[in-house]
Structures are given as structure tokens and as C-alpha cells.
Design a protein around this motif. Structure first.
Motif, PDB file in Angstrom:
ATOM      1  N   TYR A 269       0.680  -1.262   0.032  1.00  0.00           N
ATOM      2  CA  TYR A 269       0.135   0.061   0.036  1.00  0.00           C
ATOM      3  C   TYR A 269       0.800   1.370   0.129  1.00  0.00           C
ATOM      4  N   ASN A 357      -7.581  -6.643   2.407  1.00  0.00           N
ATOM      5  CA  ASN A 357      -6.496  -6.758   2.295  1.00  0.00           C
ATOM      6  C   ASN A 357      -5.888  -7.543   1.360  1.00  0.00           C
ATOM      7  N   LYS A 359      -3.958  -6.904  -1.502  1.00  0.00           N
ATOM      8  CA  LYS A 359      -2.901  -6.365  -1.773  1.00  0.00           C
ATOM      9  C   LYS A 359      -1.687  -6.833  -1.055  1.00  0.00           C
ATOM     10  N   CYS A 390      -4.942  -1.034   9.176  1.00  0.00           N
ATOM     11  CA  CYS A 390      -4.329  -0.046   8.792  1.00  0.00           C
ATOM     12  C   CYS A 390      -3.897   0.999   9.787  1.00  0.00           C
TER      13      CYS A 390
END
Length: 414
Positions: A269, A357, A359, A390
Motif C-alpha cells: 500500500y 487486504n 494487496k 491500517c
């Protein structure tokens, strides 16, 4: 059927294979309670004390050598590891010597050859001179002090700790430079130790930072599930309970689960990760989505079991063999492998697309419950779980901004 992985990808991976792992024997001189080939588990072939013969290993090496020297594939430059695994690999030392001699004589373009081994060190006194001469990288299994290590017993039920420590001390005293450069430790976390105890013992005794692994939670027998749960300890919980958490976190770095999670988060990210320099020059648009975090077969290693089964790595149940080495040939059908992988990935696509999630997923599909029926993923994140994920990673960055720089420079860009 949707094509996530192509057979061409698998051929390219074989040509650029970074590591070949040979299970040279399924015999072992220990009977560790939590062993992945022991009484708690069921997803492996019967252990009969077999030893791999040199002919089987040579057959596979010769097969791979044709890829390595083919003009069809651009072989990457770097280190190629030939690794020996068990059981206890030192129980088949004559075969290991044959492989070393044979591989040393090969000319593999653009590759520097190294040898490595995972060992319990019980036979280290007999073979250390040879291992040092050929600069083996050694990963020694040790769970901490005598009590911490007490699940690691021999075939007669006696502790192995004192004998292992004696051999390790002998190696360190006889070959200090080799020990410093080539010996590392792997420790299993369970109910008789803790991250702090392992860290303090290995670092204090040998000046090394251990790799600490949780008990394998895949392939546990149903009737052994309660016993497994009583032994299992979370590395994150064990870290959080320690008064030395901050000190250990810095020393352990990516061996610390929180920092590993942060590295995956930044890779997925941050917007500053590129597979190679061409990604900086060309806009690839939206790359094809591949469900789960499963590696394309053989991009990291190829594992050959003592029974001739070929797998992507040693952490996968042996029922998922992708090929085999017989008495006469190597059977690797890349088209069949791609089809089977794509079937399993297709079962996960709907669930993975709904996961927030995707990625930064690191879940191997072969370790999912019910992968060939109705797969279940424990790492699935809905919107709320992803927001929490996050926030925890961003908090870690705010608390330790130097950690962000360290991961981006030493991990993401390396």
C-alpha cells in the motif's frame, strides 16, 4: 477456466530457480513432540527411515540443468542454494557429499553455488570439518535453555539439549569465524518457552538473533487438536507479555510478527514498491489479479521429498505434489501444474475479491482448510478489520519513523 498462472511462468521459474531443497532422509535421531512429521499431524507420507539415493537427486539436477543452460530463458544472476533437509540430513552424509561434488563440477551460468542445511546438531561433531570446508550455511534447531528445549527428545525419550550444546560449543571454539558468519538458529515457540526466553538464551550464549516460529497449525489431526491448542503460543502475545518488548522488536526486526506485518503493508500500500526497474518506466495499468498470496510454483524453491515427490516447498502437505522423480525420469508437467493451480485459485477468487487486504495477502492456498472443497481463509478482512489493520500499522510508523525508513530501504527496495 480463468488463467491466473501460465505454464510459461512455471518454466521461467524453473530456469531461474533460487533454491533446490533435497529431503535426503526421513529418518531422525530425535522425536520432537511438535514435529510437523510427528504424532500431532497427518498431512505427510509415512516415515519409514528412508534415505534418498544420489541417482534420484542427480536425475532432478540434470533435468533442471537443461533449463539453466537453455538459451530460451534468461537466467538471473545471483546465488543458487542447494539445501539439505530431513529428518536429520546428517544421517545421510555420504549422499550429501556426492551431491556437493557433482554440483561443484557443474557450470551453471551466472550463478554462485552455496550449500545449506537444517540440522538438530546431534551429529555435528562428526561432520563439522566437512561442513566448514564447503562453507555450508547451517540453521540449527534449538528452542532456548534446557527447559525450553525439553520437547526435543531422542528416540529413547532422553533430552538432547546437553549434547547439542556441547557440539555447538565445539564448532564455535574450533571455527569461530565460520560460526559467526554461517550458523543461525531456528526456535519453535510453545508452552515451555517464550519469545523473551528464546531470545535471551540464543543471543546470550551465541550472539545470534534467532528465527522464532509458531507451531504449524496446518494438518493437525482432529483427535490431537486439544493437545495442539494446549501447546500453541502466539508469538505476538508472547512478545507483548515481555518487559523487553521494544528491545527485542528492534533486534528481531522481520522476525517480529508486527514488523513482518508492517513490511507486507508497506509493500502492498505504500505506492513505492516495484518488482523491477521497468515498472518505473512503463505504466502497466491494472495488473492481473491472482487470488491469495500463493507463490507461482518454483519461484522461491523446489522441494524434493525422500519419496520422490516434487513440491513448491517443505511447508506444504505432501498430498499436493506437483510432480515426481521416478527411477527413470523426472515428471513435471507444467501445463498440468498450471491447470491445477488455476482450479484452486478460482475457488478463492470470489472470497479474495471481497477481502479488503488482498494487496498485502501472504496466505498460501495450500495451507487453507478445505482448498479442494470449500476453502476457508482465516486471514480474510472485512472493511472494519482492514481499517483496524491500517490504523495499527500507521500507529507503528508514527511511533517508530526510523522503522519505516529501514523497511523501505532494506526490505522493500532490496
Amino acid at each position: 477456466m480463468k488463467e491466473y498462472i501460465r505454464s510459461e511462468y512455471i518454466k521461467r521459474a524453473l530456469a531461474n530457480l533460487p533454491q533446490l531443497v533435497l529431503e535426503v532422509t526421513d529418518a531422525c535421531n530425535l522425536r520432537c513432540k511438535y514435529c510437523a512429521y510427528g504424532e500431532l499431524y497427518e498431512d505427510y507420507d509415512k516415515r519409514d527411515g528412508n534415505k534418498m539415493d544420489f541417482a534420484m537427486a542427480k536425475r532432478l539436477i540434470d533435468y533442471l540443468y537443461r533449463f539453466w543452460t537453455s538459451e530460451e530463458y534468461a537466467v538471473s544472476k545471483g546465488t543458487f542454494f542447494v539445501s539439505f533437509y530431513g529428518g536429520e540430513p546428517l544421517m545421510n552424509m555420504p549422499m550429501i557429499k556426492q551431491v556437493v561434488e557433482y554440483v561443484r563440477a557443474l557450470e551453471i551460468p551466472r550463478r554462485h553455488i552455496r550449500f545449506s542445511m537444517t540440522s538438530n546438531a546431534l551429529l555435528l561433531d562428526k561432520y563439522m570439518d566437512y561442513l566448514v570446508k564447503h562453507e555450508f550455511s547451517l540453521l540449527i534447531s534449538l528452542d532456548g535453555n534446557a527447559r525450553n528445549d525439553s520437547y526435543r527428545i531422542d528416540c529413547s525419550g532422553h533430552p538432547s539439549f546437553d549434547r547439542v550444546i556441547r557440539n555447538l560449543n565445539l564448532l564455535r571454539d574450533r571455527y569461530p569465524s565460520y560460526f559467526f558468519e554461517n550458523v543461525n538458529f531456528n526456535s519453535v515457540l510453545h508452552d515451555r518457552n517464550s519469545v523473551e526466553e528464546i531470545y535471551e538464551f540464543v543471543r546470550g550464549q551465541y550472539g545470534k538473533i534467532p528465527n522464532i516460529s509458531e507451531l504449524n497449525n496446518v494438518g493437525v489431526k482432529q483427535e490431537k487438536r486439544q493437545e495442539f491448542e494446549s501447546m500453541f503460543i502466539s508469538s505476538r502475545d508472547s512478545m507483548n507479555e515481555s518487559k523487553k518488548k521494544e528491545e527485542m522488536a528492534k533486534e528481531l526486526f522481520l522476525r517480529n510478527s508486527d514488523y513482518r506485518s508492517l513490511a507486507l503493508f508497506l509493500r502492498g500500500y505504500s505506492g513505492f514498491y516495484y518488482d523491477d526497474y521497468t515498472d518505473l518506466l512503463f505504466d502497466k495499468g491494472n495488473p492481473p489479479f491472482i487470488p491469495t498470496g500463493t507463490c507461482i510454483p518454483f519461484t522461491r524453491k523446489l522441494y524434493l521429498s525422500v519419496n520422490g515427490k516434487i513440491l513448491p516447498c517443505e511447508r506444504i502437505g505432501q498430498q499436493f505434489a506437483l510432480g515426481s522423480v521416478t527411477d527413470s525420469e523426472v515428471l513435471i508437467d507444467v501445463e498440468h501444474i498450471a491447470r491445477e493451480c488455476n482450479k484452486r485459485l478460482a475457488r478463492m477468487e470470489k472470497r479474495c475479491l471481497a477481502c479488503y487486504n488482498k494487496k498485502a495477502c501472504s496466505q498460501c492456498m495450500y495451507n487453507l482448510e478445505g482448498i479442494d472443497e470449500t476453502p476457508k481463509c482465516q486471514g480474510f478482512m472485512d472493511k472494519a478489520a482492514f481499517r483496524s489493520y491500517c490504523e495499527s500499522n500507521m500507529l507503528l510508523i508514527r511511533q517508530s519513523p526510523s522503522l519505516y525508513r529501514k523497511i523501505m530501504s532494506e526490505v522493500i527496495s532490496s
